[in-house]
Design a protein around this motif. Structure first.
Motif, PDB file in Angstrom:
ATOM      1  N   PHE A   1       0.827  -1.211   0.000  1.00  0.00           N
ATOM      2  CA  PHE A   1       0.000   0.000   0.000  1.00  0.00           C
ATOM      3  C   PHE A   1       0.858   1.257   0.000  1.00  0.00           C
ATOM      4  CE2 PHE A   1      -2.879  -3.266   1.417  1.00  0.00           C
ATOM      5  CZ  PHE A   1      -4.092  -2.914   0.854  1.00  0.00           C
ATOM      6  N   GLU A   2       1.869   1.295   0.865  1.00  0.00           N
ATOM      7  CA  GLU A   2       2.746   2.465   0.928  1.00  0.00           C
ATOM      8  C   GLU A   2       3.540   2.622  -0.366  1.00  0.00           C
ATOM      9  OE1 GLU A   2       6.703   3.851   3.404  1.00  0.00           O
ATOM     10  OE2 GLU A   2       5.039   2.964   4.540  1.00  0.00           O
ATOM     11  N   SER A   3       4.025   1.507  -0.929  1.00  0.00           N
ATOM     12  CA  SER A   3       4.772   1.565  -2.184  1.00  0.00           C
ATOM     13  C   SER A   3       3.909   2.131  -3.301  1.00  0.00           C
ATOM     14  CB  SER A   3       5.269   0.168  -2.574  1.00  0.00           C
ATOM     15  OG  SER A   3       6.133  -0.356  -1.601  1.00  0.00           O
ATOM     16  N   TRP A   4       2.656   1.673  -3.361  1.00  0.00           N
ATOM     17  CA  TRP A   4       1.748   2.181  -4.401  1.00  0.00           C
ATOM     18  C   TRP A   4       1.541   3.687  -4.244  1.00  0.00           C
ATOM     19  CZ3 TRP A   4      -2.771   4.920  -4.407  1.00  0.00           C
ATOM     20  CH2 TRP A   4      -3.428   5.049  -5.638  1.00  0.00           C
ATOM     21  N   MET A   5       1.273   4.125  -3.028  1.00  0.00           N
ATOM     22  CA  MET A   5       0.980   5.537  -2.797  1.00  0.00           C
ATOM     23  C   MET A   5       2.177   6.424  -3.139  1.00  0.00           C
ATOM     24  SD  MET A   5       1.499   8.300  -0.588  1.00  0.00           S
ATOM     25  CE  MET A   5       2.056   7.591   0.962  1.00  0.00           C
ATOM     26  N   THR A   6       3.375   6.028  -2.686  1.00  0.00           N
ATOM     27  CA  THR A   6       4.563   6.850  -2.920  1.00  0.00           C
ATOM     28  C   THR A   6       4.863   6.982  -4.414  1.00  0.00           C
ATOM     29  OG1 THR A   6       5.485   6.128  -0.799  1.00  0.00           O
ATOM     30  CG2 THR A   6       7.000   7.143  -2.360  1.00  0.00           C
ATOM     31  N   SER A   7       4.834   5.861  -5.124  1.00  0.00           N
ATOM     32  CA  SER A   7       5.126   5.902  -6.557  1.00  0.00           C
ATOM     33  C   SER A   7       4.055   6.660  -7.323  1.00  0.00           C
ATOM     34  CB  SER A   7       5.250   4.476  -7.109  1.00  0.00           C
ATOM     35  OG  SER A   7       6.384   3.829  -6.579  1.00  0.00           O
ATOM     36  N   GLU A   8       2.801   6.484  -6.953  1.00  0.00           N
ATOM     37  CA  GLU A   8       1.712   7.165  -7.646  1.00  0.00           C
ATOM     38  C   GLU A   8       1.780   8.671  -7.390  1.00  0.00           C
ATOM     39  OE1 GLU A   8      -1.373   6.460 -10.386  1.00  0.00           O
ATOM     40  OE2 GLU A   8       0.139   5.127  -9.506  1.00  0.00           O
ATOM     41  N   HIS A   9       2.143   9.055  -6.183  1.00  0.00           N
ATOM     42  CA  HIS A   9       2.316  10.473  -5.826  1.00  0.00           C
ATOM     43  C   HIS A   9       3.333  11.129  -6.766  1.00  0.00           C
ATOM     44  CE1 HIS A   9       2.652  13.841  -2.805  1.00  0.00           C
ATOM     45  NE2 HIS A   9       3.831  13.956  -3.405  1.00  0.00           N
ATOM     46  N   ARG A  10       4.453  10.466  -6.964  1.00  0.00           N
ATOM     47  CA  ARG A  10       5.506  11.023  -7.812  1.00  0.00           C
ATOM     48  C   ARG A  10       5.132  10.944  -9.286  1.00  0.00           C
ATOM     49  NH1 ARG A  10      10.000   8.219  -3.996  1.00  0.00           N
ATOM     50  NH2 ARG A  10      10.386  10.010  -2.642  1.00  0.00           N
ATOM     51  N   LYS A  11       4.441   9.885  -9.665  1.00  0.00           N
ATOM     52  CA  LYS A  11       4.039   9.745 -11.064  1.00  0.00           C
ATOM     53  C   LYS A  11       3.097  10.870 -11.479  1.00  0.00           C
ATOM     54  CE  LYS A  11       1.296   6.342 -12.473  1.00  0.00           C
ATOM     55  NZ  LYS A  11       0.854   4.967 -12.770  1.00  0.00           N
ATOM     56  N   LYS A  12       2.300  11.348 -10.528  1.00  0.00           N
ATOM     57  CA  LYS A  12       1.364  12.433 -10.814  1.00  0.00           C
ATOM     58  C   LYS A  12       2.020  13.813 -10.708  1.00  0.00           C
ATOM     59  CE  LYS A  12      -2.747   9.833  -9.399  1.00  0.00           C
ATOM     60  NZ  LYS A  12      -3.397   9.861 -10.727  1.00  0.00           N
TER      61      LYS A  12
ATOM     62  N   PRO B   1      14.500   4.010  -3.249  1.00  0.00           N
ATOM     63  CA  PRO B   1      14.118   4.197  -4.659  1.00  0.00           C
ATOM     64  C   PRO B   1      12.706   3.675  -4.938  1.00  0.00           C
ATOM     65  CG  PRO B   1      16.293   3.172  -4.470  1.00  0.00           C
ATOM     66  CD  PRO B   1      15.684   3.160  -3.107  1.00  0.00           C
ATOM     67  N   ASP B   2      11.978   4.387  -5.789  1.00  0.00           N
ATOM     68  CA  ASP B   2      10.638   3.949  -6.164  1.00  0.00           C
ATOM     69  C   ASP B   2      10.650   2.544  -6.738  1.00  0.00           C
ATOM     70  OD1 ASP B   2       9.394   6.195  -5.338  1.00  0.00           O
ATOM     71  OD2 ASP B   2       8.960   7.024  -7.307  1.00  0.00           O
ATOM     72  N   SER B   3      11.672   2.248  -7.539  1.00  0.00           N
ATOM     73  CA  SER B   3      11.716   0.969  -8.239  1.00  0.00           C
ATOM     74  C   SER B   3      11.894  -0.218  -7.298  1.00  0.00           C
ATOM     75  CB  SER B   3      12.850   0.972  -9.259  1.00  0.00           C
ATOM     76  OG  SER B   3      14.091   1.229  -8.622  1.00  0.00           O
ATOM     77  N   LEU B   4      12.320   0.049  -6.049  1.00  0.00           N
ATOM     78  CA  LEU B   4      12.586  -1.042  -5.100  1.00  0.00           C
ATOM     79  C   LEU B   4      11.823  -0.868  -3.793  1.00  0.00           C
ATOM     80  CD1 LEU B   4      16.457  -1.264  -5.611  1.00  0.00           C
ATOM     81  CD2 LEU B   4      14.748  -2.877  -6.447  1.00  0.00           C
ATOM     82  N   GLN B   5      10.781  -0.052  -3.800  1.00  0.00           N
ATOM     83  CA  GLN B   5      10.031   0.211  -2.567  1.00  0.00           C
ATOM     84  C   GLN B   5       9.549  -1.078  -1.913  1.00  0.00           C
ATOM     85  OE1 GLN B   5       8.300   2.964  -0.850  1.00  0.00           O
ATOM     86  NE2 GLN B   5       9.741   4.447  -1.652  1.00  0.00           N
ATOM     87  N   GLY B   6       8.841  -1.907  -2.666  1.00  0.00           N
ATOM     88  CA  GLY B   6       8.286  -3.140  -2.095  1.00  0.00           C
ATOM     89  C   GLY B   6       9.364  -4.069  -1.595  1.00  0.00           C
ATOM     90  N   ALA B   7      10.425  -4.263  -2.397  1.00  0.00           N
ATOM     91  CA  ALA B   7      11.498  -5.177  -2.021  1.00  0.00           C
ATOM     92  C   ALA B   7      12.181  -4.743  -0.733  1.00  0.00           C
ATOM     93  CB  ALA B   7      12.525  -5.267  -3.158  1.00  0.00           C
ATOM     94  N   ILE B   8      12.550  -3.466  -0.659  1.00  0.00           N
ATOM     95  CA  ILE B   8      13.313  -2.995   0.500  1.00  0.00           C
ATOM     96  C   ILE B   8      12.440  -2.899   1.753  1.00  0.00           C
ATOM     97  CG2 ILE B   8      14.578  -1.000   1.425  1.00  0.00           C
ATOM     98  CD1 ILE B   8      15.737  -0.579  -1.366  1.00  0.00           C
ATOM     99  N   LEU B   9      11.189  -2.477   1.609  1.00  0.00           N
ATOM    100  CA  LEU B   9      10.307  -2.411   2.782  1.00  0.00           C
ATOM    101  C   LEU B   9      10.112  -3.789   3.398  1.00  0.00           C
ATOM    102  CD1 LEU B   9       7.530   0.164   1.756  1.00  0.00           C
ATOM    103  CD2 LEU B   9       9.506   0.498   3.237  1.00  0.00           C
ATOM    104  N   ASN B  10      10.069  -4.833   2.578  1.00  0.00           N
ATOM    105  CA  ASN B  10       9.930  -6.182   3.115  1.00  0.00           C
ATOM    106  C   ASN B  10      11.235  -6.706   3.686  1.00  0.00           C
ATOM    107  OD1 ASN B  10       7.215  -7.699   2.802  1.00  0.00           O
ATOM    108  ND2 ASN B  10       7.348  -6.464   0.960  1.00  0.00           N
TER     109      ASN B  10
ATOM    110  N   ARG C   1      11.343   7.051   4.594  1.00  0.00           N
ATOM    111  CA  ARG C   1      11.397   5.939   3.646  1.00  0.00           C
ATOM    112  C   ARG C   1      11.186   6.433   2.215  1.00  0.00           C
ATOM    113  NH1 ARG C   1       8.527   3.144   7.856  1.00  0.00           N
ATOM    114  NH2 ARG C   1       6.530   3.628   6.867  1.00  0.00           N
ATOM    115  N   SER C   2      10.216   7.334   2.048  1.00  0.00           N
ATOM    116  CA  SER C   2       9.950   7.860   0.705  1.00  0.00           C
ATOM    117  C   SER C   2      11.112   8.711   0.199  1.00  0.00           C
ATOM    118  CB  SER C   2       8.660   8.687   0.709  1.00  0.00           C
ATOM    119  OG  SER C   2       8.810   9.877   1.465  1.00  0.00           O
ATOM    120  N   LYS C   3      11.875   9.292   1.113  1.00  0.00           N
ATOM    121  CA  LYS C   3      12.993  10.161   0.741  1.00  0.00           C
ATOM    122  C   LYS C   3      14.202   9.362   0.268  1.00  0.00           C
ATOM    123  CE  LYS C   3      16.056  13.735   2.684  1.00  0.00           C
ATOM    124  NZ  LYS C   3      16.309  14.604   3.863  1.00  0.00           N
ATOM    125  N   TYR C   4      14.485   8.251   0.938  1.00  0.00           N
ATOM    126  CA  TYR C   4      15.727   7.539   0.677  1.00  0.00           C
ATOM    127  C   TYR C   4      15.573   6.272  -0.167  1.00  0.00           C
ATOM    128  CZ  TYR C   4      18.092  10.557   4.042  1.00  0.00           C
ATOM    129  OH  TYR C   4      18.630  11.640   4.694  1.00  0.00           O
TER     130      TYR C   4
END
Length: 475
Positions: free
Chosen positions: A174-185, A411-420, A406-409
Motif C-alpha cells: 500500500f505504501e509503495s503504491w501511494m509513494t510511486s503514484e504520488h511522484r508519477k502524478k 528508490p521507487d523501483s525497489l520500494q516493495g522489495a526494501i520495505l519487506n 522511507r519515501s525520501k531515501y
C-alpha cells in the motif's frame, strides 16, 4: 428530591461503570484530542498550497485539488483496511482462548512466517504490480478470517502462516503504491508528509472505532463477530482498490528483457541496494528498533498496569481508547513539528531531526517505568500511565516521520522489495521481545524497550549530519 434521585439513577444506567481515574483519563484525552485537531487545522489552513509548482495560480490550484482527490482516495482505502485489521487484532486473543488452543504457538507462527517470507515478497510486489499486491492482500485476509471460524489447530496454524504473508503486504504494497503514484502524478515531495500524517491520525481513529464496533459485533455474534465484520470491510476495500486505483510497478514495464526484469534481479538488487547504501540500511535498522520496541510495549502495557493494582480495577477498553487518542494527536502534530524544526536545522534535514527528537522522547517514556519498577516499594501507577500515553503519542509522531524518510531515501523501483527486507530484522526483534516478556523482570523489559528506542534515536542522529542520497529509481 425523588425526581433528582431517579434522574441520577437513570443517568448512571447509561454511563459505564468505570473507575473515576479511567473516566478522567478518557475525558481528558478526548478534550485534548479535539483541541489539538482544531489547533492543527487552524495552523495548517492554506498550507496545502504553500509549495507551488511552476505555473499560473489556476494551475497551482488545480494541482492542489488533484492532490487532495488522490490523497482522499488513498486514505479512504487505508482507513477501511486498518479498521478491518484493528477489529480482528483486538479480539484474536479472546477468540483463540475460547477455542482452547496454543495461543503462543499461533502468534509466534505468524511472526516467524512474516520473517521467512519478508525478504522475497517485496520483490514480487515490485515486479508484478503494487495494485495487484494490494488485491492479493485483500483476498488473503478474506481467506484468513474465514479460516478463523475453524476450531482445528492445524487450520488456524495455516491461517497464521498466511497472516505473516498478508502483514508484509499490508506494510509494503500500500505504501509503495501511494509513494510511486504520488511522484508519477508530479506532486511536490513535501506533500508526502501530509499523507503520512493523515494516515497516522486515521490509524488512531480507526483503532478507537474498531474497539467499539468489534465489541458490538462480539455481543451480537459471539467471539467470531469481529472477524466476520473484518471480512465485509476487506471485501469493500478490495472493490475500492480494483475500481479506483491505477497500477504501478518497481520497474519500467516497457522494457521487455526477461533477464533484466527478472524477479531474481529485483530480489538481488533490493538486497544490494539496502546493504550498499548506508542511509537505507540505517532507515531499516531504525524501523526495526523503533517498531520492535513498540510491539514489545503493546504486549506489556495491560499486564504491567494490572500488576500495579489500579484503584477500582483496570478497564482496558477505556485505557486502550485513551492510548489511541494519543496516537491520533501525535499524527496531527507531526506537520507543525516538522515545520518548526525546519527553521533550526540544515536544509532538507527536518525529517531526520524530528525523528531524532521523537525517538529520544520515546526512550525517556520507557526509561521512567523501568526506574520506577526498579525502586523497591515504589507505587507509581499514575506516573507509569502518563509514560504509556507519552509513548503512544511518540508512536503517532514517528509513524509519519518514518514514512517520510522511507519515501525520501528508498528508490521507487525497489520500494516493495526494501520495505519487506526491513521486516526481517523487525520480526526477529518482535519475536525476541515477546520471549523476553516471559523470562525477564518488568523493569528489565522496559529498560530493554528504552534501549531499543535509544538505538533508533542514535542511528537517526547520525543521518542528520550525513549526505542525503535520495533516489527515486534504480536502473
Amino acid at each position: 428530591m425523588a425526581i433528582s434521585i431517579e434522574s441520577n439513577s437513570l443517568l448512571a444506567n447509561f454511563l459505564p461503570d468505570w473507575p473515576v481515574w479511567a473516566m478522567n483519563l478518557l475525558i481528558g484525552m478526548s478534550v485534548l484530542t479535539v483541541i489539538v485537531l482544531i489547533l492543527v487545522q487552524f495552523l495548517s489552513s492554506g498550507s496545502d498550497s504553500a509549495e507551488k509548482s511552476n505555473g499560473s495560480e489556476a494551475e497551482n490550484q488545480k494541482k492542489v485539488r488533484e492532490f487532495k482527490a488522490f490523497r482522499n482516495n488513498y486514505i479512504m482505502v487505508y482507513l477501511v483496511i486498518m479498521l478491518a485489521d484493528w477489529m480482528q487484532g483486538t479480539h484474536m486473543y479472546t477468540l483463540y482462548l475460547s477455542y482452547g488452543v496454543n495461543i503462543s504457538a499461533l502468534f509466534l507462527t505468524g511472526f516467524f512466517s512474516g520473517a521467512v517470507f519478508a525478504p522475497f515478497l517485496g520483490s514480487a510486489v515490485d515486479k508484478f504490480g503494487r495494485k495487484k499486491s494490494c488485491i492479493v492482500y485483500c483476498v488473503l485476509e478474506i481467506i484468513i478470517n474465514t479460516l478463523e471460524h475453524s476450531t482445528d489447530f492445524r487450520t488456524l496454524l495455516f491461517g497464521r502462516v498466511l497472516g505473516g504473508i498478508s502483514t508484509n503486504l499490508l506494510f509494503s504494497a500500500f505504501e509503495s503504491w501511494m509513494t510511486s503514484e504520488h511522484r508519477k502524478k508530479g506532486f511536490p515531495e513535501s506533500w508526502l508528509s501530509q499523507t503520512y500524517a493523515a494516515t497516522s491520525i486515521g490509524n488512531g481513529a480507526m483503532a478507537i472505532l474498531a474497539g467499539i464496533v468489534a465489541q458490538l459485533l462480539e455481543d451480537q455474534l459471539g467471539h467470531i463477530g469481529p472477524f466476520q465484520g473484518a471480512i465485509a470491510l476487506t471485501v469493500l476495500a478490495l472493490v475500492m482498490v480494483a475500481v479506483s486505483w491505477e497500477e504501478n510497478y518497481g520497474e519500467d514495464k516497457s522494457e521487455n528483457n526477461d533477464a533484466t526484469n527478472s524477479l531474481y534481479k529485483q530480489f538481488i538488487t533490493g538486497w544490494k541496494t539496502t546493504i550498499s547504501d548506508s542511509n537505507i540500511l540505517r532507515i531499516g535498522l531504525i524501523q526495526s528498533f523503533s517498531e520492535g520496541a513498540m510491539y514489545t510495549f503493546v504486549f506489556m502495557w495491560v499486564p504491567t498496569l494490572l500488576s500495579l493494582d489500579p484503584p477500582e480495577g483496570l478497564p482496558t477498553g477505556a485505557v486502550f481508547s485513551a492510548l489511541m487518542m494519543a496516537i491520533t494527536m501525535g499524527g496531527a502534530l507531526f506537520p507543525p513539528l516538522q515545520n518548526m524544526v525546519s527553521k533550526f536545522t540544515r536544509d532538507g534535514k527536518e525529517a531526520e531531526t524530528s525523528a531524532f527528537i521523537v525517538y529520544t522522547l520515546a526512550a525517556v517514556s520507557m526509561a521512567v517505568p523501568s526506574l520506577c519498577f526498579g525502586s523497591a516499594g515504589a507505587s507509581c501507577f499514575e506516573t507509569v500511565l502518563i509514560c504509556f500515553v507519552l509513548c503512544e503519542f511518540c508512536v503517532g509522531l514517528f509513524m509519519p516521520v518514518a514514512g517520510t524518510l522511507r519515501s525520501k531515501y528508498i528508490p521507487d523501483s525497489l520500494q516493495g522489495a526494501i520495505l519487506n527486507i526491513f521486516r526481517l530484522p523487525l520480526n526477529s526483534i518482535v519475536v525476541f521481545g515477546t520471549y523476553a516478556t516471559d523470562v525477564l523482570e518488568t523493569h528489565n523489559i522496559f529498560m530493554l524497550v528504552s534501549v531499543w528506542f535509544l538505538c533508533a534515536a542514535l542511528l537517526q542522529g547520525t543521518m542528520i549530519f550525513s549526505e542525503s542520497s535520495t533516489k527515486k529509481k534504480v536502473a
